[in-house]
Design a protein around this motif. Structure first.
Motif, short mmCIF file in Angstrom:
data_model
loop_
_atom_site.label_atom_id
_atom_site.label_comp_id
_atom_site.label_asym_id
_atom_site.label_seq_id
_atom_site.Cartn_x
_atom_site.Cartn_y
_atom_site.Cartn_z
N GLU A 1 -66.89 -39.27 -14.53
CA GLU A 1 -67.37 -40.63 -14.31
C GLU A 1 -68.20 -41.14 -15.49
N LEU A 2 -68.42 -40.28 -16.48
CA LEU A 2 -69.16 -40.64 -17.70
C LEU A 2 -70.58 -41.12 -17.37
N VAL A 3 -71.26 -40.38 -16.50
CA VAL A 3 -72.60 -40.79 -16.10
C VAL A 3 -73.51 -39.57 -16.02
N LEU A 4 -74.76 -39.76 -16.41
CA LEU A 4 -75.76 -38.69 -16.36
C LEU A 4 -77.09 -39.27 -15.93
N LYS A 5 -77.78 -38.54 -15.04
CA LYS A 5 -79.13 -38.94 -14.62
C LYS A 5 -80.07 -37.78 -14.88
N ALA A 6 -81.22 -38.10 -15.47
CA ALA A 6 -82.18 -37.05 -15.81
C ALA A 6 -83.60 -37.56 -15.66
N GLY A 7 -84.54 -36.62 -15.51
CA GLY A 7 -85.94 -36.99 -15.52
C GLY A 7 -86.31 -37.56 -16.87
N ALA A 8 -87.24 -38.50 -16.88
CA ALA A 8 -87.59 -39.19 -18.12
C ALA A 8 -88.13 -38.24 -19.18
N GLY A 9 -88.72 -37.12 -18.76
CA GLY A 9 -89.28 -36.16 -19.72
C GLY A 9 -88.27 -35.15 -20.23
N THR A 10 -87.01 -35.28 -19.86
CA THR A 10 -85.98 -34.34 -20.31
C THR A 10 -85.74 -34.50 -21.80
N SER A 11 -85.67 -33.39 -22.51
CA SER A 11 -85.48 -33.49 -23.96
C SER A 11 -84.06 -33.96 -24.27
N LEU A 12 -83.95 -34.77 -25.30
CA LEU A 12 -82.63 -35.21 -25.77
C LEU A 12 -81.79 -34.02 -26.20
N ALA A 13 -82.44 -33.02 -26.79
CA ALA A 13 -81.71 -31.84 -27.26
C ALA A 13 -81.01 -31.15 -26.09
N GLU A 14 -81.69 -31.06 -24.94
CA GLU A 14 -81.08 -30.43 -23.77
C GLU A 14 -79.89 -31.25 -23.28
N ILE A 15 -80.08 -32.55 -23.19
CA ILE A 15 -79.00 -33.41 -22.71
C ILE A 15 -77.79 -33.33 -23.64
N GLU A 16 -78.03 -33.43 -24.92
CA GLU A 16 -76.91 -33.42 -25.87
C GLU A 16 -76.19 -32.08 -25.87
N ALA A 17 -76.93 -30.97 -25.67
CA ALA A 17 -76.28 -29.67 -25.61
C ALA A 17 -75.40 -29.55 -24.37
N VAL A 18 -75.87 -30.05 -23.25
CA VAL A 18 -75.10 -29.95 -22.00
C VAL A 18 -73.83 -30.80 -22.08
N ILE A 19 -73.96 -32.03 -22.52
CA ILE A 19 -72.77 -32.89 -22.52
C ILE A 19 -71.79 -32.49 -23.63
N ALA A 20 -72.29 -31.87 -24.69
CA ALA A 20 -71.39 -31.40 -25.76
C ALA A 20 -70.42 -30.35 -25.24
N GLN A 21 -70.86 -29.56 -24.26
CA GLN A 21 -69.98 -28.55 -23.68
C GLN A 21 -68.77 -29.17 -23.00
N ARG A 22 -68.90 -30.44 -22.61
CA ARG A 22 -67.77 -31.15 -21.99
C ARG A 22 -67.15 -32.15 -22.95
N PRO B 1 -91.94 -31.12 -34.43
CA PRO B 1 -90.73 -30.30 -34.54
C PRO B 1 -89.48 -31.09 -34.19
N ALA B 2 -88.39 -30.82 -34.88
CA ALA B 2 -87.12 -31.47 -34.57
C ALA B 2 -86.70 -31.13 -33.14
N GLY B 3 -86.05 -32.08 -32.50
CA GLY B 3 -85.52 -31.84 -31.16
C GLY B 3 -86.53 -31.94 -30.05
N SER B 4 -87.70 -32.53 -30.32
CA SER B 4 -88.74 -32.57 -29.28
C SER B 4 -88.82 -33.91 -28.56
N GLY B 5 -87.97 -34.87 -28.89
CA GLY B 5 -88.00 -36.17 -28.23
C GLY B 5 -87.37 -36.14 -26.85
N SER B 6 -87.71 -37.12 -26.01
CA SER B 6 -87.21 -37.19 -24.64
C SER B 6 -86.26 -38.36 -24.46
N ILE B 7 -85.45 -38.28 -23.42
CA ILE B 7 -84.56 -39.40 -23.09
C ILE B 7 -85.37 -40.62 -22.70
N GLY B 8 -86.50 -40.42 -22.02
CA GLY B 8 -87.35 -41.55 -21.66
C GLY B 8 -87.90 -42.25 -22.88
#
Length: 413
Positions: free
Chosen positions: A63-84, A102-109
């Protein structure tokens, strides 16, 4: 000592904000704190840290949709969706290293609240264009939500568009829903070598007007190109105009060749970067790696200018004439200028904003002071000053969400 509150649930967050509202205590709102120095200094007596409101809550690749807590790191999100085989098409930049983090410390929020987007913005749009919905707490301490998991059939006010770019001044977002996209099969970059700024802007305009579907167009002057981690970029010894082409391999190979022929009139030698090299170069451009705190005197103010591409060379030339030593690079086909200037108590704000004045004194763009020392940000408007009518509208919108102005007070001026 300023208290830091790290809520574990939306109810804990609601209670904290409601309590602050009752006592008129101003709050600083942080996702993970990677861009804490972006914006005017915040007046706060307590900090709301959202890093514990994290984790992917829903991901439906079909469905091309993702929901996450605002404090979720972008690095985590990008790693998960890259697997698909998927990406965040707005290509959010990792700005933490600009501030020494440090690199990779930003959040989706944080990415959505600042409406950040990387080089693919000229094709895919900004963060707000992929922001489907949210749950948030207003400055009154009230929970509300808007949007959903799809764009169609949405009625009423488009509040996600309003909160994107509000820098946490309207509400504290706890859940964020975004659209994801299939990742391109491959990415290659055609480089034109040796063009000056003006000719580079012309070449990018021609490329973007071609039928070859450019997903990135940037120009690095010789000094900036020489700092690239991509050897074939650094070794050119000249300015590099980079044009990214993405898609199925056969299509990309054909379009790169056709694009080179399309741009023959510029008389510039061309090079083609393969996928791994291309990815490295565009990551450097996306994150403005040349201007990271570890590579540049952190006292040097860093500006981000948004201009009509045709005006970009004139604006840069005017600033460099008034203040030699300025460094710059162009993204978004010339519509975005990153500019690092020698240290000054006022970050050379008058020079920068004066250069944006077009013919007849009409503004030809706007400038944001992305990085500067605290004393400078206290003295200089970080964001482009608004016209009186727009400023009045902004105040009314702010009052409707946060009547006591307790959320990130002062962040946007």
């Amino acid at each position: 000592m300023i208290e830091t509150i790290r809520p574990l649930s939306i109810e804990e967050l609601r209670a904290a904000v409601a309590g602050a509202a009752e006592r008129a205590i101003p709050l600083e709102i942080l996702g993970r704190g990677s861009k804490r120095e972006l914006g005017n200094p915040v007046e706060a007596q307590a900090v709301i840290d959202l890093s514990r409101l994290a984790g992917i809550q829903l991901y439906e690749p079909d469905e091309l949709v993702l929901k996450a807590g605002a404090g979720t790191s972008l690095a985590e999100i990008e790693a998960v969706i890259a697997q698909r085989g998927q990406i965040l098409a707005f290509e959010p930049p990792d700005l933490a290293p600009l501030y020494g983090g440090p690199a990779g410390s930003g959040s989706i929020g944080g990415a959505v609240a600042c409406n950040l987007a990387g080089p693919r913005r000229l094709k895919a749009g900004a963060a707000r264009d992929h922001f489907l919905g949210f749950v948030a707490v207003s400055g009154r301490g009230e929970v509300f939500k808007a949007g959903g998991r799809v764009v169609k059939n949405v009625t009423g006010y488009d509040l996600p568009k309003l909160l994107a770019g509000s820098h946490g001044t309207l509400a504290v977002m706890t859940e964020i829903t975004v659209r994801v996209h299939p990742a391109p099969e491959i990415s290659r970059t055609l480089m034109l070598v040796g063009l000056d700024d003006a000719r580079a802007i012309e070449a990018m305009a021609v490329a973007l007007g071609s039928p070859h579907e450019i997903s990135g167009a940037a120009h690095l002057p010789a000094g900036e190109a020489g700092l690239s981690a991509v050897d074939r970029v650094a070794e050119t010894g000249a300015g590099v105009t980079a044009l990214r082409v993405e898609g199925p391999p056969a299509s990309v190979n054909y379009r790169v060749g056709a694009l080179a022929a399309w741009l023959q009139s510029f008389g510039a030698p061309t090079l083609t970067l393969e996928p791994a090299e291309s990815a490295t170069l565009w990551r450097e451009i996306r994150d403005v790696s040349n201007f990271a705190a570890a590579r540049l005197d952190p006292r040097m103010p860093l500006w981000r200018l948004s201009v009509p591409p045709s005006e970009a060379p004139r604006v840069v030339a005017a600033i460099q004439s008034a203040r030699p030593g300025a460094r710059h690079l162009y993204d978004w086909g010339g519509g975005l200028i990153w500019l690092a200037l020698p240290h000054a108590p006022d970050a050379h704000a008058a020079i920068v904003r004066g250069a944006l004045q077009g013919q007849g004194g009409a503004p030809a763009g706007h400038a944001t002071l992305i990085r500067a020392e605290l004393a400078v940000r206290q003295a200089v408007p970080v964001f482009e000053p608004e016209a009186p009518a727009l400023a009045a509208l902004s105040r009314r919108v702010k009052a409707s969400f946060d009547p006591l102005a307790i959320l990130n007070r002062g962040r946007m001026g």
